[in-house]
Enzyme design. Structure first.
Site, PDB file in Angstrom:
ATOM      1  CG  HIS A 109      34.645  37.767  44.065  1.00 53.90           C
ATOM      2  ND1 HIS A 109      34.185  36.697  43.351  1.00 53.90           N
ATOM      3  CD2 HIS A 109      35.735  38.212  43.390  1.00 53.90           C
ATOM      4  CE1 HIS A 109      34.968  36.494  42.292  1.00 53.90           C
ATOM      5  NE2 HIS A 109      35.912  37.417  42.306  1.00 53.90           N
ATOM      6  CG  PHE A 130      54.932  32.893  39.431  1.00 52.16           C
ATOM      7  CD1 PHE A 130      54.704  33.437  40.677  1.00 52.16           C
ATOM      8  CD2 PHE A 130      56.069  33.312  38.732  1.00 52.16           C
ATOM      9  CE1 PHE A 130      55.569  34.368  41.238  1.00 52.16           C
ATOM     10  CE2 PHE A 130      56.944  34.234  39.280  1.00 52.16           C
ATOM     11  CZ  PHE A 130      56.695  34.773  40.536  1.00 52.16           C
ATOM     12  N   GLY A 131      51.003  33.498  37.301  1.00 55.16           N
ATOM     13  CA  GLY A 131      50.630  34.416  36.219  1.00 55.16           C
ATOM     14  C   GLY A 131      50.828  35.840  36.715  1.00 55.16           C
ATOM     15  NE  ARG A 132      48.001  38.423  32.805  1.00 56.36           N
ATOM     16  CZ  ARG A 132      47.655  38.018  31.584  1.00 56.36           C
ATOM     17  NH1 ARG A 132      48.124  38.645  30.534  1.00 56.36           N
ATOM     18  NH2 ARG A 132      46.840  36.992  31.406  1.00 56.36           N
ATOM     19  CB  ILE A 133      47.084  37.877  40.072  1.00 60.64           C
ATOM     20  CG1 ILE A 133      46.130  38.577  39.094  1.00 60.64           C
ATOM     21  CG2 ILE A 133      46.725  38.242  41.515  1.00 60.64           C
ATOM     22  CD1 ILE A 133      44.680  38.138  39.167  1.00 60.64           C
ATOM     23  CD  GLU A 185      32.344  34.203  44.874  1.00 65.12           C
ATOM     24  OE1 GLU A 185      31.976  35.157  44.181  1.00 65.12           O
ATOM     25  OE2 GLU A 185      33.526  33.883  45.022  1.00 65.12           O
ATOM     26  CB  THR A 237      42.611  36.538  45.941  1.00 60.87           C
ATOM     27  OG1 THR A 237      43.920  36.168  45.484  1.00 60.87           O
ATOM     28  CG2 THR A 237      42.691  37.202  47.286  1.00 60.87           C
ATOM     29  NE  ARG A 246      48.185  25.068  34.108  1.00 55.21           N
ATOM     30  CZ  ARG A 246      47.169  25.541  33.410  1.00 55.21           C
ATOM     31  NH1 ARG A 246      46.219  24.747  33.033  1.00 55.21           N
ATOM     32  NH2 ARG A 246      47.089  26.805  33.077  1.00 55.21           N
ATOM     33  N   GLY A 287      38.536  41.399  45.234  1.00 58.44           N
ATOM     34  CA  GLY A 287      39.876  41.468  44.632  1.00 58.44           C
ATOM     35  C   GLY A 287      40.107  42.676  43.738  1.00 58.44           C
ATOM     36  NE  ARG A 305      36.508  32.972  38.999  1.00 56.98           N
ATOM     37  CZ  ARG A 305      36.880  34.261  39.020  1.00 56.98           C
ATOM     38  NH1 ARG A 305      37.396  34.793  40.099  1.00 56.98           N
ATOM     39  NH2 ARG A 305      36.709  35.027  37.959  1.00 56.98           N
TER      40      ARG A 305
HETATM   41  C1  DGY Z   1      37.920  38.319  37.785  1.00 56.61           C
HETATM   42  O1  DGY Z   1      38.128  39.283  37.046  1.00 56.61           O
HETATM   43  O2  DGY Z   1      37.951  37.173  37.373  1.00 56.61           O
HETATM   44  C2  DGY Z   1      37.677  38.605  39.240  1.00 56.61           C
HETATM   45  O3  DGY Z   1      37.324  37.536  39.977  1.00 56.61           O
HETATM   46  C3  DGY Z   1      36.744  39.772  39.428  1.00 56.61           C
HETATM   47  O4  DGY Z   1      37.553  40.861  39.231  1.00 56.61           O
END
Ligand code: DGY
Length: 323
Positions: free
Chosen positions: A289, A156-159, A271, A240, A180, A291, A242
């Site tokens: 990838h 639950f960080g920024r994204i 990847e 989205t 965490r 995002g 890793r």
């Molecule tokens: C990141 O910034 O870590 C992304 O995977 C690519 O924008």
């Protein structure tokens, strides 16, 4: 005064490359060819700053040089698990990243994936382009309703928070969080969210599970066959974050045997290679990838690197220093 020498490892948005060139003695990578491990070793001995990105593996070998010239690795991207942080520290090399500026776009893409897989958008597009659509019918490509369902957010960080905002306010979803550390109660309340103590607790409760945690060894194969088994048989997994966070072989098995409803991936374990077992799964949506791949985010990421670099060479603490 001589300008610091700076190596940019890949092509960047043109406007940012121009700004960099105005401030620094810059070596741009006009061919956009990825550097080899030997070239990284050489770069660390030659440039004051190296500006890598998330696909550049900068391991201990690249950094373990007799005399490092590089003082800062100003990473273009938020994730930095591709850099051997301990070895960089040993060499006295600072590391910065580019948080915040890509959070909205990455959450937008996680929503895209969630909607695509639930509403079978990939199936539909493939059918239509193949000239196989034979018209509307009540039973054609039936998907799953998203609005009002329960979304589990891992990390639950920024994204993760941007994802909660979209899902809760846009789609009336009920939000459950695994993180965490304890999330501030007022922040949870903003999204009507509940925090649970373990992933084991979260998985059986959710119709959709979206991963927003960091990668690296700590979270490698966090979603394994045992945890996939805990998901509802019609639930969907969205990644989205890793690639290494999901055990792809276990996921392919779960998809092939319809143990979960489906999955949608923007990131992969190796990847740009994609596990051939995944390519055989129809209940899977895959994107390469993407995002942060908007004009706005990619430009802002570059400008954020420039800010970090300017601070560093002016003797100030860069705002995004992570090591
Ligand atoms: C990141 O910034 O870590 C992304 O995977 C690519 O924008």
């Amino acid at each position: 005064m001589t300008k610091p020498t700076v190596l940019v490892t890949r092509r960047w948005p043109a406007a940012v490359e121009q700004k960099l060139a105005a401030h620094y003695d810059v070596e741009l990578n006009r061919s956009d060819r990825p550097l080899t491990p030997d070239e990284f070793r050489e770069a660390i001995q030659r440039y004051d700053a190296v500006l890598p990105t998330v696909t550049d593996k900068i391991g201990a070998q690249a950094l373990d040089v007799p005399k490092a010239q590089t003082k800062i690795l100003a990473n273009y991207g938020v994730g930095y698990t591709h850099i051997d942080v301990e070895q960089a520290k040993t060499q006295g090399i600072a590391i910065t990243n580019t948080p915040d500026v890509l959070s909205e776009c990455t959450a937008d893409l996680a929503m895209t994936l969630m909607l695509m897989v639930a509403r079978r958008a990939g199936d539909g597009e493939r059918e239509l382009r193949a000239g196989q659509w034979d018209g509307w019918r009540p039973t054609h490509l039936i998907g799953t309703k998203v609005s009002g369902k329960t979304l589990g957010i891992v990390g639950f960080g920024r994204i993760g928070q941007e994802m909660a905002k979209r899902a809760h306010f846009g789609f009336g979803m009920n939000i459950i969080v695994f993180n965490r550390s304890a999330v501030r109660p007022d922040l949870l309340a903003t999204y009507g969210a509940t925090q649970v103590a373990t992933i084991e607790e979260l998985l059986p409760l959710c119709d959709f599970v979206s991963l927003h945690c960091p990668g690296g060894a700590e979270n490698a194969k966090m979603i394994n066959s045992r945890r996939l088994d805990l998901m509802k048989p019609d639930a969907f997994l969205i990644n989205t974050a890793r690639g290494e966070v999901v055990d792809e072989a276990a996921l392919a098995q779960a998809l092939m045997f319809d143990m979960i409803g489906g999955a949608a991936l923007d990131v992969f374990e190796r990847e740009p290679s994609v596990n051939p077992m995944l390519s055989q799964c129809d209940n899977l949506v895959m994107l390469p990838h993407l995002g942060s791949a908007t004009r706005e985010a990619r430009q802002a990421m570059g400008l954020r690197v420039l800010d970090n670099l300017n601070d560093f060479f002016e003797g100030k603490a860069p705002r995004d220093r992570v090591a």
